[in-house]
Design an enzyme around this catalytic site. Structure first.
Site, PDB file in Angstrom:
ATOM      1  N   GLY A  29     -32.904  13.798 -58.250  1.00 47.72           N
ATOM      2  CA  GLY A  29     -32.820  14.986 -57.396  1.00 47.72           C
ATOM      3  C   GLY A  29     -32.081  16.134 -58.051  1.00 47.72           C
ATOM      4  O   GLY A  29     -31.545  16.023 -59.161  1.00 47.72           O
ATOM      5  N   THR A  31     -29.314  17.601 -57.204  1.00 47.16           N
ATOM      6  CA  THR A  31     -27.852  17.499 -57.293  1.00 47.16           C
ATOM      7  C   THR A  31     -27.470  16.583 -58.454  1.00 47.16           C
ATOM      8  O   THR A  31     -26.628  16.935 -59.290  1.00 47.16           O
ATOM      9  CB  THR A  31     -27.263  16.953 -55.960  1.00 47.16           C
ATOM     10  OG1 THR A  31     -27.856  17.672 -54.881  1.00 47.16           O
ATOM     11  CG2 THR A  31     -25.751  17.130 -55.923  1.00 47.16           C
ATOM     12  N   ASP A  83     -25.877   9.070 -57.147  1.00 44.17           N
ATOM     13  CA  ASP A  83     -27.165   9.458 -56.564  1.00 44.17           C
ATOM     14  C   ASP A  83     -26.942  10.537 -55.508  1.00 44.17           C
ATOM     15  O   ASP A  83     -25.811  10.765 -55.065  1.00 44.17           O
ATOM     16  CB  ASP A  83     -27.856   8.215 -55.952  1.00 44.17           C
ATOM     17  CG  ASP A  83     -29.368   8.373 -55.888  1.00 44.17           C
ATOM     18  OD1 ASP A  83     -29.880   9.496 -56.094  1.00 44.17           O
ATOM     19  OD2 ASP A  83     -30.057   7.363 -55.623  1.00 44.17           O
ATOM     20  N   ALA A  85     -28.472  12.536 -51.750  1.00 39.62           N
ATOM     21  CA  ALA A  85     -28.957  12.137 -50.415  1.00 39.62           C
ATOM     22  C   ALA A  85     -29.488  13.369 -49.698  1.00 39.62           C
ATOM     23  O   ALA A  85     -29.128  14.503 -50.026  1.00 39.62           O
ATOM     24  CB  ALA A  85     -27.829  11.503 -49.605  1.00 39.62           C
ATOM     25  N   GLY A  97     -34.811   9.852 -50.280  1.00 37.66           N
ATOM     26  CA  GLY A  97     -36.251   9.788 -50.520  1.00 37.66           C
ATOM     27  C   GLY A  97     -36.945  11.136 -50.510  1.00 37.66           C
ATOM     28  O   GLY A  97     -38.159  11.208 -50.688  1.00 37.66           O
ATOM     29  N   GLY A  99     -36.912  13.130 -52.774  1.00 38.54           N
ATOM     30  CA  GLY A  99     -37.504  13.260 -54.109  1.00 38.54           C
ATOM     31  C   GLY A  99     -38.481  12.135 -54.406  1.00 38.54           C
ATOM     32  O   GLY A  99     -38.889  11.946 -55.556  1.00 38.54           O
ATOM     33  N   GLU A 105     -34.491   3.769 -56.038  1.00 37.17           N
ATOM     34  CA  GLU A 105     -33.090   4.069 -55.707  1.00 37.17           C
ATOM     35  C   GLU A 105     -32.462   2.912 -54.920  1.00 37.17           C
ATOM     36  O   GLU A 105     -31.302   2.563 -55.146  1.00 37.17           O
ATOM     37  CB  GLU A 105     -33.006   5.371 -54.897  1.00 37.17           C
ATOM     38  CG  GLU A 105     -33.301   6.598 -55.743  1.00 37.17           C
ATOM     39  CD  GLU A 105     -33.433   7.882 -54.938  1.00 37.17           C
ATOM     40  OE1 GLU A 105     -33.236   8.954 -55.529  1.00 37.17           O
ATOM     41  OE2 GLU A 105     -33.745   7.827 -53.743  1.00 37.17           O
TER      42      GLU A 105
HETATM   43  C1  5RP Z   1     -34.729  11.260 -54.137  1.00 40.54           C
HETATM   44  C2  5RP Z   1     -33.520  11.341 -53.301  1.00 40.54           C
HETATM   45  C3  5RP Z   1     -32.571  12.440 -53.595  1.00 40.54           C
HETATM   46  O1  5RP Z   1     -31.361  11.907 -53.979  1.00 40.54           O
HETATM   47  C4  5RP Z   1     -32.422  13.281 -52.358  1.00 40.54           C
HETATM   48  O2  5RP Z   1     -33.700  13.754 -51.973  1.00 40.54           O
HETATM   49  C5  5RP Z   1     -31.486  14.466 -52.594  1.00 40.54           C
HETATM   50  O3  5RP Z   1     -32.079  15.348 -53.490  1.00 40.54           O
HETATM   51  P1  5RP Z   1     -31.437  16.768 -53.798  1.00 40.54           P
HETATM   52  O4  5RP Z   1     -30.134  16.525 -54.488  1.00 40.54           O
HETATM   53  O5  5RP Z   1     -32.478  17.456 -54.661  1.00 40.54           O
HETATM   54  O6  5RP Z   1     -31.277  17.494 -52.483  1.00 40.54           O
HETATM   55  O7  5RP Z   1     -33.274  10.551 -52.417  1.00 40.54           O
HETATM   56  O8  5RP Z   1     -35.608  10.269 -53.674  1.00 40.54           O
END
Ligand code: 5RP
Length: 230
Positions: A29, A31, A83, A85, A97, A99, A105
């Site tokens: 993702g 972040t 990770d 979220a 999810g 992404g 994950e």
């Molecule tokens: C990917 C994920 C990501 O960690 C979640 O969507 C957060 O993404 P971002 O940091 O781009 O907001 O679960 O499957």
């Protein structure tokens, strides 16, 4: 302060917990992207770690950063996972999810000794499922039947990407985004996680219940922390 900056400060803070010799789970993702950049810098400066990526996208970024990668076959236990979220509640339960990487994950989370979640403050939710739909990965075969069964639980879902060009995950599956907001969100995440995974055709869902050890929140007022048992 803009959201990108909030993501960056949270992600970079998480990398401070990485120690030499660790096997590090690399989330997916926008972040976690900032964590990957920081880990790349540390590796190029001599930090000795191996990363296990949670998606093909993360694998590409990590490779470009020079981060040595490995597999769960070679390293069945992961010391630390960083990770992102889509939503995090006060009990450190998560929706993930967005992404489309939720299956890998969750597999990585399941074998991780410590899990750090990095988010900006817009991801903090009183009740999961009120601001973000819950992603559910399903097999392509008979997907409409699976969707009907999933809808019995959430009321309404959409096939990510639409019927014409559905998104296909790294695992070759589809994703349903399930809207729980009309039913007031997900009040019993553990129950919903289990019930969804009990439906034939469902591979996994994006509820991560009681898995995170710490959520690092990038906020305009600075970093905030939510920790297990605190
Ligand atoms: C990917 C994920 C990501 O960690 C979640 O969507 C957060 O993404 P971002 O940091 O781009 O907001 O679960 O499957």
């Amino acid at each position: 302060m803009n959201t990108q900056h909030l993501k960056k400060i949270a992600a970079e803070k998480a990398t401070e917990e990485i120690r030499p010799g660790m096997v590090v789970g690399l989330g997916t993702g926008s972040t976690v992207y900032y964590a990957l950049l920081k880990i790349g810098t540390l590796v190029r400066a001599g930090l000795d770690i191996v990363g296990i990526p949670t998606s093909e996208g993360t694998e590409r970024i990590a490779t470009a950063q020079g981060i040595p990668l490995s597999t769960l076959t070679a390293h069945p236990t992961i010391n630390l996972t960083i990770d992102g979220a889509d939503e995090a509640d006060l009990h450190l339960n998560l929706i993930k999810g967005g992404g489309a990487a939720l299956v890998r994950e969750k597999i990585i989370a399941n074998v991780s000794q410590r899990i750090l979640i990095v988010v900006d403050e817009s991801k903090c939710a009183r009740c999961l499922g009120t601001t973000y739909p819950l992603p559910v990965e399903i097999v392509q075969f008979g997907w409409e039947a699976t969707q009907r069964a999933v809808n019995q639980l959430c009321g309404h879902s959409i096939l990510r990407g639409g019927d014409e060009h559905p998104l296909v995950t790294d695992n070759g599956n589809y994703i349903l985004d399930c809207d729980f907001s009309p039913v007031g969100g997900i009040t019993e995440p553990a129950k919903v996680e289990g019930a969804l995974n009990n439906i034939p055709g469902v591979v996994e869902n994006g509820l991560f219940v009681n898995r995170a050890d710490k959520v690092i929140v990038g906020a305009a007022a600075g970093l905030r922390y939510m920790e297990k048992n605190s």
